[in-house]
Design an enzyme around this catalytic site. Sequence first.
Site, mmCIF file in Angstrom:
data_model
loop_
_atom_site.group_PDB
_atom_site.id
_atom_site.type_symbol
_atom_site.label_atom_id
_atom_site.label_comp_id
_atom_site.label_asym_id
_atom_site.label_seq_id
_atom_site.Cartn_x
_atom_site.Cartn_y
_atom_site.Cartn_z
ATOM 1 N N GLU A 1 9.679 9.247 -16.463
ATOM 2 C CA GLU A 1 8.297 9.690 -16.695
ATOM 3 C C GLU A 1 7.831 9.323 -18.098
ATOM 4 O O GLU A 1 6.684 8.927 -18.311
ATOM 5 C CB GLU A 1 8.197 11.208 -16.500
ATOM 6 N N HIS B 1 0.837 -1.221 0.000
ATOM 7 C CA HIS B 1 0.000 0.000 0.000
ATOM 8 C C HIS B 1 0.866 1.262 0.000
ATOM 9 O O HIS B 1 0.424 2.313 0.441
ATOM 10 C CB HIS B 1 -0.950 0.046 1.200
ATOM 11 N N LYS C 1 16.468 21.973 -9.679
ATOM 12 C CA LYS C 1 15.765 20.739 -10.046
ATOM 13 C C LYS C 1 16.570 19.785 -10.915
ATOM 14 O O LYS C 1 17.356 20.168 -11.751
ATOM 15 C CB LYS C 1 14.463 21.078 -10.802
ATOM 16 N N SER D 1 15.429 22.103 -14.926
ATOM 17 C CA SER D 1 14.256 22.937 -15.141
ATOM 18 C C SER D 1 14.722 24.282 -15.671
ATOM 19 O O SER D 1 15.773 24.787 -15.276
ATOM 20 C CB SER D 1 13.507 23.120 -13.819
#
Length: 467
Positions: free
Chosen positions: A300, A166, A293, A287
């Site tokens: 992704e 979970h 970043k 970024s």
Amino acid sequence: MADGSSETKSSNQMWGGRFASGPDAIMEEINASIGFDKKLYAQDIRGSIAHATMLAHQGIISAEDKDKIVHGLDTILSEIDSGAFEFSRRLEDIHMNIEARLAALIGPAAGRLHTARSRNDQVALDFRLWVKEELQKTEKALTGFIAAFLDRAEEHAETVMPGFTHLQTAQPVTFGHHCMAYVEMFGRDRARVRHAIEHMDESPIGAAALAGTGFPIDRHMTAKALGFREPTRNSIDTVSDRDFALEFLSIAAIAATHLSRLAEEIVIWSTPQFGFIRLSDAFSTGSSIMPQKKNPDAAELVRAKTGRVNGSLVALLTVMKGLPLAYSKDMQEDKEQVFDAAESLELAIAAMTGMIRDVTIRADRMKAAAGSGYSTATDLADWLVREAGLPFRDAHHVTGRVVALAEQKGCDLADLPLAELQAINSAITDKVYGVLTVEASVASRTSFGGTAPSEVRKQIAWWRARN
Ligand code: ARG
């Protein structure tokens, strides 16, 4: 080739005998598949050479015509390879583009190539050859991917991390064990690939339009020449079957789904909050506005490619659903789905292999997280069963009270004083502290397939012998 200026409304030179005029422009546009099926040129030429060779061997065409045909096809292969070949949409597809060029190169002998075959068995052959080769590439790529995981698993057979259910901390596991879970998944994908290759290893050529042919062809000869185990057995099924494409897509969809789960873990683990891994510069991006970043874009995109691959499977299933036997033009819609899924899958496996090889494992962060969230509570309950003879259900209850106490005091299980543990259950002794560390926890899980480093090393050895 001789197309350009002759783009008139004359009827098709390959099948236009009974047509007075050519197709409407829209008809030509919806009908043409050359834009994508030109990818099949090498398979088409190989298939035609095998077919022509068999026709000559069987005395159906002359040896001279066969030689002209083979020579012409070789020339066309190099024209396409070098980019010199001009594809024509008016000629619909790769089969007719090549045959028309052959006619321009060698004259009337070209017209004998299509004896005892149809575009229906021709396309079934070309596409099956392509899918089979793609599966062979996929098998290799998966083997490299598994090898990358095996190396990382070996390196981190003892690195402790939290195991989750979970997405909540469950029990400590080793990072090596977690890697080996992916080895199992991608190993199953590879087994499916191998099975599918075996499944589709039958040659369609010679089924002709759907009914076979009256010419004395030898389908075993063409099957052998094209590297198939044997010819397909039923000519109707042969030209209406796209199971091989559906099988490729379902395997690709399952593998892509596995890849998306790994991608998601990489995304989560590389956040500052988790901090379990640091992605290499090679597989992340910055970024344009936030200088701090480092984004896991590759992961992704792998996660997103799964949507495309799964979409392709559903698209082709839907195309095939309810189609009457045998060939229908609907089936021309099979190729783009397979090509797109194949490209996505290849790219996704390659990107993930690179990421797994390059990623930095932050063992300190993993270990710290492994010990939080009362991850060794099950070890305490097991200890109560083993050492104090409690039934597991009672031990579970006692442990629950211990966890509540630790939570209330804001400390770990191992920090609770013995007296307070004994106040909950008098059978507890100071030996219990020996099972509350994460290292002791993982080391104790020696059941077959368990997370103990000794077991993980056995899993790695098993796979090394099979990879
Ligand atoms: N371009 C067609 C396809 O991909 C080739 C087979 C065409 N056969 C036919 N009878 N029209 O399916």
